[in-house]
Structure formats: C-alpha cells, structure tokens
Design an enzyme around this catalytic site. Structure first.
Site, PDB file in Angstrom:
ATOM      1  CE  LYS A 116      -3.552  -2.810   0.864  1.00  0.00           C
ATOM      2  NZ  LYS A 116      -4.842  -3.097  -0.157  1.00  0.00           N
ATOM      3  CG  HIS A 156      -7.427  -9.915  -6.253  1.00  0.00           C
ATOM      4  ND1 HIS A 156      -8.270  -9.394  -6.226  1.00  0.00           N
ATOM      5  CD2 HIS A 156      -6.591  -9.137  -5.636  1.00  0.00           C
ATOM      6  CE1 HIS A 156      -8.839  -8.437  -5.286  1.00  0.00           C
ATOM      7  NE2 HIS A 156      -7.745  -8.624  -4.257  1.00  0.00           N
TER       8      HIS A 156
END
EC number: 4.1.1.39
Length: 477
Positions: free
Chosen positions: A175, A294
C-alpha cells in the site's frame, strides 16, 4: 433421413408457443453421474408458477427458445435438453424457490469454464419471466472434472517448493495500492519480506500505469526477493500481477517473470476472464510458476442474495481453470463473509471430497478426483488481534495477508512484518500445546507481546479497530 427424424416428420411440425414446463419440468427424472447439476435461487414474476420458472431456466440455459422451431425435429431434445427435476420453497422468503436443473454432459466443451458459464449463466439471467435469479451451486461430474488441469501445483507441492510447513503462510499487499514509483515499491517489498513475511503482493489494480510500468516493478521486486532470501535464509515471493489488456501482453509479463526466476505471478481472474486465466494457468504449469488469483469484481456478481452467482460457484470454477491461491474473505475483517458459508467454499477449494451440507451452503456432494487443491487467502482489514481467529478458522493450509496491518505499523514496514510473524508463531505454538485460540486468543497475543516490542506496538495501534457489520449473504434459516 434417420428413423427419429422420420417419426417426427410424420407427426408434423406444430408451430406456436407452449409452456416451458411441458418439456423441461421433469420431476420424475433420475439424475445421472455424468450430469452437471445446478441449484438456482429463482424469484418468479407475479403470476408465474414456480414450476414454469424452473423449467424456463432449464430451457433457456440449454436447448430451448421462446417458440417451437422446425429444427427441433432434426435432433433429440430428450438427449440434450436441461431438465428442472426439483423445486423447493426457500424458508422465510416469499415467492422464492430453489430450482434444481440437470444438464447432459454433451452440452459442454471439454476443459472450458468459459463455455460452461456461457451456457448455464448466459442469457437466462435477463429472462423477463424472472424477477431475480441466482446460481447457488454446481455439481461438476467427475467425467467433466477430468478434462481440466486445475491448479498448477496443489497445496503439498507448493509447501515443498517453499520449504514451509506446519503453519499458515503470511503475506502483505503493498500500500498505497497506486502511486508509488517502482523503486519505492520494491523497497516496501524488501522490508516486508526481510521482516518475516513469506509473500508480498501487487494489489489487483496494479498493472502498468504511468507512475510505475510493469517491467520496472518486476525488476525492483525481483531484486527485493533475492536480497531478502539471502538475508533470511527463507524462500520468499511477490505476487507479480500479470493481468493486462490482452492475453498476448499478459503472457509477455508472465514470461518475463519466469526469466527473472521469481516463484509466483498473479492474475485477476474475473476481470481478466476465464479464457485468459486458463491460458496463464497452463503456462504456469509448464514453467514451474505458482499462480496467485485475485477475485476483483466478485462482489458485483455474488454479494446480493437473490441475484447473481454465489462465490462457491466462482471458487469451483477457479479450481477447474487453475490457480494456486485465491482470495476467500476473512470472516473477521472488513470484507463480506459469513463464517459457515466461507468455510463451506474453503473446503470446496482445498479438499478432494466434500459432502452435501446445507448448513454450510453446499447443495451437492463434490468429488474432485484428485484435482489439486487451492490455498484460500484471507485478506482485507485484518491485523494482529485477528491472528488467533484467522489461525483457528482457516487452519494451516491458508495464506493470511495483512496489507495495512503490516504497512500501518508505527515503526515501519519491517517491524510490521515482525509483529505479524511473531503473532502467528505464538498462535501456532499455543494451538499445538492444546490451547483454545477461540477463547484464549487475546491472552496469547498479550503474552507474546511481552517479549516482542514490535508486536506490542501493533497491539496498541489496532486495539480498538473492529468491522462489525452484518453480512449481506447469509444462510437460509
């Protein structure tokens, strides 16, 4: 002219429209071992009988159309049609039913999830006679399972390649997900891996943007992997997202990852599509790469209880298409997931044989006939206080992935990784000693924090963070 065609021709072609249930509702039908079985949650329009609605689903997802056609006489509908063989009301819901449909195996191309879904969930979901429609589960017959290669490695082979046993694997999503330069991104990867994590990960929408092109990211991440491996003596990996705008570009990225010598690549299988995913899975199988999956976009498809496709179906489809890891929700984090439902499809991902169990949302017994299993990935809003629950819920054969729960540590990325590794090791040791993680979890974390300042700091930061919202998708009572 075949005898069958002659017989039909002698009867004569009768044009017109007739009720679907006259042809496609067959409650007397005994399902075959080779049939693909489907459980649909059907909400008919007012005035449409449930039998007609179920038959319409069977018809529109197999051989039927809105009117009788002359070419029906040129084939055997009894051989190829889908059949609604059962209807049951949903407890506690008005005008909602579970319709069971059987499809002959010859309707489907071998080894093609794309074709299977095009038939079963194609046009029928826009059918006007239905207010809503949801595919709850599929039974994939062993004859069809055997036409798929499935995951490249399987759980045990992955553990052998990584030399990691007896505990869940630990990961971290880097992140912020967008905006970092490739060098700063690689730095974060290195710090997390050096701190004790097994994997780091590209987020789902990290592809090849102006601020960080894919080739630069791959190079800096590979450097981080090899440096952290040399310093820790552990095998490390980073999920390099190969998802791209074309299959050709996706394969170019996967090939470059293999040339770098990294162990794993990644794909967004729903936005990328099943054809692309199966192609990538075949390449990974041939070239020794692990494939992390994902599920970006899944909630658009699966979150509403009365319309769409349940994630257990998407999970089964992924196991057939191929992938070594897939995100599965956390139960305790920020993303949707009721415990029993989640554990139901986690078993469908990992186990070889799963019994029908409606208390966990499993409508059919599924035999995978040794198709390799998939590791579930728990990710989304989790931190060190969740570690006991995650270890208890998902067990050893899982990946626990902390993004903000690693990079949000007040001392930096490496201490965040240390805190998570210490918390995990403490939970595994306590479990192995016979302690109950469900009731003693917080105490176990506090005890470990006494000798780990990194864990103590993490515990202090996230002690009040909870995500206590009711799940949208719940079991029928």
């Amino acid at each position: 002219m075949s005898p069958q065609t002659e017989t039909k021709a002698s009867v004569g072609f009768k044009a017109g429209v007739k009720d679907y249930k006259l042809t496609y509702y067959t409650p007397e039908y005994e399902t075959k071992d080779t049939d693909i079985l489907a459980a649909f949650r059907v909400t008919p329009q007012p005035g449409v009988p449930p039998e007609e609605a179920g038959a319409a689903v069977a018809a529109e997802s197999s051989t039927g159309t809105w009117t009788t056609v002359w070419t029906d006489g040129l084939t055997s509908l009894d051989r190829y049609k889908g059949r609604c063989y059962g209807i049951e009301p949903v407890p506690g819901e008005e005008n909602q039913y579970i319709a069971y449909v059987a499809y002959p195996l010859d309707l489907f191309e071998e080894g093609s999830v794309t074709n299977m879904f095009t038939s079963i969930v194609g046009n029928v979901f826009g059918f006007k006679a239905l207010r809503a429609l949801r595919l709850e589960d599929l039974r994939i017959p062993t004859a069809y399972v055997k036409t798929f290669q499935g995951p490249r490695h399987g759980i045990q082979v992955e553990r052998d390649k990584l030399n990691k046993y007896g505990r869940p694997l630990l990961g971290c999503t880097i992140k912020p997900k967008l905006g970092l330069s490739a060098k700063n991104y690689g730095r974060a990867v290195y710090e997390c891996l050096r701190g004790g994590l097994d994997f780091t990960k590209d987020d789902e929408n990290v592809n090849s943007q102006p601020f960080m092109r894919w080739r630069d990211r791959f190079l800096f991440c590979a450097e981080a992997i090899f440096k952290s491996q040399a310093e820790t003596g552990e095998i490390k990996g980073h999920y390099l997202n190969a998802t791209a705008g074309t299959c050709e570009e996706m394969m170019k990225r996967a090939i470059f990852a293999r040339e770098l010598g990294v162990p794993i690549v990644m794909h967004d299988y729903l936005t990328g599509g099943f054809t692309a995913n199966t192609s990538l899975a075949h390449y990974c199988r041939d070239n020794g790469l692990l494939l992390h999956i994902h599920r970006a976009m899944h909630a658009v498809i699966d979150r509403q209880k009365n319309h769409g496709i349940h994630f257990r179906v998407l999970a089964k489809a992924l196991r057939m298409s191929g992938g070594d890891h897939i995100h599965s929700g956390t139960v305790v984090g920020k993303l949707e997931g009721e415990r029993e439902i989640t554990l139901g499809f986690v078993d469908l991902l990992r186990d070889d044989f799963i019994e029908k169990d409606r208390s966990r949302g499993i409508y059919f017994t599924q035999d995978w006939v040794s198709l390799p299993g998939v590791l579930p990935v728990a990710s989304g809003g989790i931190h060190v206080w969740h570690m006991p629950a995650l270890t208890e819920i998902f067990g050893d054969d899982s990946v626990l992935q902390f993004g903000g729960g690693t990079l949000g540590h007040p001392w930096g990325n490496a201490p965040g990784a240390v805190a998570n590794r210490v918390a995990l090791e403490a939970c595994v040791q306590a479990r192995n000693e016979g302690r109950d993680l469900a009731t003693e979890g917080n105490e176990i974390i506090r005890e470990a924090a006494k000798w780990s300042p990194e864990l103590a700091a993490a515990c202090e930061v996230w002690k009040e963070i909870k995500f206590e919202f009711q799940a949208m998708d719940t079991l029928d009572k």
